[in-house]
Design a protein around this motif. Structure first.
Motif, short mmCIF file in Angstrom:
data_model
loop_
_atom_site.label_atom_id
_atom_site.label_comp_id
_atom_site.label_asym_id
_atom_site.label_seq_id
_atom_site.Cartn_x
_atom_site.Cartn_y
_atom_site.Cartn_z
N CYS A 182 0.86 -1.18 0.00
CA CYS A 182 0.00 0.00 0.00
C CYS A 182 0.90 1.24 0.00
O CYS A 182 1.66 1.46 0.95
CB CYS A 182 -0.91 0.00 1.22
N VAL A 183 0.82 2.02 -1.08
CA VAL A 183 1.68 3.19 -1.23
C VAL A 183 0.93 4.44 -0.77
O VAL A 183 -0.18 4.72 -1.21
CB VAL A 183 2.13 3.36 -2.70
N LEU A 184 1.57 5.18 0.12
CA LEU A 184 1.02 6.43 0.64
C LEU A 184 1.96 7.56 0.27
O LEU A 184 3.12 7.34 -0.10
CB LEU A 184 0.87 6.34 2.16
N ASP A 185 1.48 8.80 0.38
CA ASP A 185 2.27 9.97 0.03
C ASP A 185 2.84 10.59 1.30
O ASP A 185 2.10 11.07 2.16
CB ASP A 185 1.39 10.98 -0.71
N ALA A 186 4.17 10.58 1.42
CA ALA A 186 4.82 11.10 2.62
C ALA A 186 4.63 12.59 2.77
O ALA A 186 4.78 13.13 3.87
CB ALA A 186 6.31 10.77 2.59
N THR A 187 4.28 13.31 1.69
CA THR A 187 4.24 14.78 1.73
C THR A 187 2.86 15.35 1.99
O THR A 187 2.72 16.56 2.18
CB THR A 187 4.76 15.34 0.39
N SER A 188 1.82 14.50 2.00
CA SER A 188 0.47 15.05 2.07
C SER A 188 -0.28 14.70 3.34
O SER A 188 -1.34 15.27 3.62
CB SER A 188 -0.36 14.59 0.87
N GLY A 189 0.21 13.75 4.12
CA GLY A 189 -0.53 13.33 5.30
C GLY A 189 -1.70 12.45 4.92
O GLY A 189 -2.00 12.24 3.74
N PRO A 190 -2.42 11.92 5.92
CA PRO A 190 -3.54 11.01 5.64
C PRO A 190 -4.65 11.70 4.85
O PRO A 190 -5.04 12.82 5.16
CB PRO A 190 -4.03 10.61 7.04
N MET A 191 -5.17 11.00 3.84
CA MET A 191 -6.27 11.50 3.02
C MET A 191 -7.47 10.56 3.19
O MET A 191 -7.32 9.42 3.63
CB MET A 191 -5.85 11.56 1.55
N PRO A 192 -8.68 11.03 2.84
CA PRO A 192 -9.85 10.15 2.97
C PRO A 192 -9.71 8.82 2.24
O PRO A 192 -10.13 7.77 2.74
CB PRO A 192 -10.98 11.00 2.37
N ALA A 193 -9.11 8.86 1.05
CA ALA A 193 -8.93 7.62 0.29
C ALA A 193 -8.00 6.66 1.04
O ALA A 193 -8.20 5.44 1.02
CB ALA A 193 -8.36 7.91 -1.10
N ASP A 194 -6.98 7.21 1.71
CA ASP A 194 -6.07 6.37 2.49
C ASP A 194 -6.82 5.70 3.65
O ASP A 194 -6.61 4.52 3.93
CB ASP A 194 -4.92 7.21 3.04
N ARG A 195 -7.69 6.47 4.31
CA ARG A 195 -8.43 5.92 5.45
C ARG A 195 -9.37 4.81 5.00
O ARG A 195 -9.54 3.80 5.69
CB ARG A 195 -9.20 7.04 6.15
N GLU A 196 -10.00 4.99 3.84
CA GLU A 196 -10.91 3.96 3.35
C GLU A 196 -10.16 2.70 2.97
O GLU A 196 -10.62 1.57 3.20
CB GLU A 196 -11.71 4.49 2.15
N ALA A 197 -8.97 2.87 2.40
CA ALA A 197 -8.15 1.71 2.05
C ALA A 197 -7.74 0.96 3.32
O ALA A 197 -7.78 -0.27 3.38
CB ALA A 197 -6.91 2.15 1.28
#
Length: 461
Positions: A106-121
């Protein structure tokens, strides 16, 4: 066809043979999944042999991580808030990866912080029994790596900061993946008599399930005119003319315009096709003769070639064509699949049964060629004739000499040619050698590989 069968078809477990583990990359758009994909497949980027005329595909490829072979899949971005159907549907995409993959990155963006799509994943990934590796991409400096710590709010135990663009942290990521990869050599169900496994693959509505039903003599698979009816691989042990086979029927590969609407289905189909080919000895590749062969067909056939499987082309629905259109369909198929001129093309009608018996005879013949071994003395007598007729050209001012040849393996037939200049054997001469081998020894229906190795130096003294 069914009258020639004996015994009741027997279903088998899906893990009836070994396969390479699948690693799926998931994440929302613009987090760097494709860049990471390209980094991970750096050792074996091409999905088919790296020679002219062979089709490549960038969304799935073989990889080697710390000496462990696997298949890496880029599943495409998801975004539940987007109106674009290609980006929507986080649940569909994540479930797609979880259904077939052995490991998920699961790839996340280190520069943007948690996003709604990340939480749903995370909500979906947290409930899975599959191993999930979390990577914070774009951590290309110490300050960015520190920013990535905010992603721990999502609730994962471990987060690996990486920069796919600058190849930072990839060693740690590969280590984490390899630690949870299943053993590709773990034995599955043992079948008596070394029963060959036959994968039936192709785009949707090409007639795969109809062919399976025809060979089974019963309506085992649901057959529907709508593409994508088959949603899973089903293994079945059958007997035809006294010969036993394990049939593997797979979900189809969608056409590109359909993939634009539902890319997740394409990814699932590709995973299943790869999984089936990994477990197969031979591949029957079904093509809709009425619709015509497409570039997507070449990609799928290229997978079988790359994996060294015996290959037979079933040109289905030829009963719908007149003689002239049938001839054009065969010619077009041969042109698109020009990288596999050795694969026999068999016109069939899975619906009526016409040509299916010939198809199985070709499969049996291809499997025999797949396992054929040529004695070393015979292959070297043949190569003496080849060298006398057409010696290898001088390259970079250095003469190229071939000393001897031996067959090192079968399935597929693989030869080792010992030479003084392995790197200077020109591609055109390599092709000439393979064509000469086929002309003398056959090998119809199977790839043939020839590797050039240097002669070992004798120790001095």
């Amino acid at each position: 066809m069914s009258g020639r069968q004996r015994g009741r078809p027997q279903p088998l477990p899906a893990n009836a043979a070994r396969h390479l583990p699948i690693v799926a990359i998931v994440g929302r758009p613009n987090v760097g999944k494709s860049t990471l994909f390209n980094r991970l497949v750096r050792q074996r980027l091409a999905i088919v042999e790296d020679v002219p005329g062979v089709t490549r595909d960038r969304h799935y490829a073989d990889a080697s991580m710390l000496g462990r072979d696997c298949v890496v899949i880029d599943t495409g971005g998801f975004d539940p808030e987007s109106d674009d159907p290609m980006k929507a549907g986080i649940t569909h995409h994540v479930k797609l990866a979880l259904s077939e993959a052995d490991v998920v990155i699961c790839v996340l963006d280190a520069t943007s912080g948690p996003m709604p799509a990340d939480r749903e994943a995370m909500a979906l990934l947290r409930d899975t029994e599959k191993p999930v590796i979390y990577a914070a991409n774009k951590a290309d400096s110490p300050s960015r790596a520190n920013e990535a710590m905010s992603l721990y709010e999502l609730g994962m135990d471990t987060l690996i900061p990486i920069s796919a663009q600058h190849a930072l942290g990839l060693g740690d990521l590969e280590e984490a993946v390899v630690a949870v990869l299943p053993d590709a050599r773990e034995p599955g169900t043992q079948l008596p008599g070394n029963v060959p496994r036959l994968a039936i693959v192709g785009r949707p509505n090409a007639g795969k399930s109809s062919l399976t039903n025809r060979l089974l003599g019963e309506d085992r698979q649901l057959v529907d005119d709508r593409p994508g009816t088959t949603i899973d691989s089903i293994d079945t042990l059958i007997e035809v003319d006294g010969d036993r086979y394990v049939l593997i029927d797979t979900a189809g590969i969608r056409r590109k315009r359909a993939v634009r609407k539902e890319r997740g289905v394409e990814g699932l189909s590709v995973m299943k096709a790869i999984r089936a080919m990994e477990r197969a000895d031979a591949v029957v590749f079904m093509i809709d003769a009425d619709e015509g062969v497409a570039e997507q067909d070449a990609r799928l056939a290229g997978l079988a070639v790359d994996r060294g499987r015996a290959l037979v082309i079933g040109l289905n629905k030829t009963d719908l064509l007149d003689a002239e259109r049938r001839k054009r369909a065969i010619t077009r198929t041969r042109e698109i699949l020009a990288f596999a001129p050795w694969a026999p093309i068999v016109p069939v009608s899975a619906k009526t049964g016409r040509g299916t018996h010939k198809l199985i005879r070709q499969v049996k013949a291809a499997l025999a060629e797949h396992e054929k071994r040529v004695p070393t003395a015979e292959i070297n007598r043949f190569f003496e004739e080849v060298l006398e007729r057409h010696p290898p050209p001088t390259m970079k001012g250095r003469p190229v000499r071939l000393y001897f040849v031996t067959q090192a393996a079968t399935r597929p037939p693989t030869f080792i040619a010992v030479t003084n200049e392995p790197k200077n054997v020109h591609f055109s001469y390599q092709r000439y050698v393979i064509n000469s081998i086929r002309e003398r020894f056959g090998f119809e229906g199977t790839p043939v590989r020839v590797y050039y190795r240097p002669r070992r130096q004798r120790p001095k003294g």
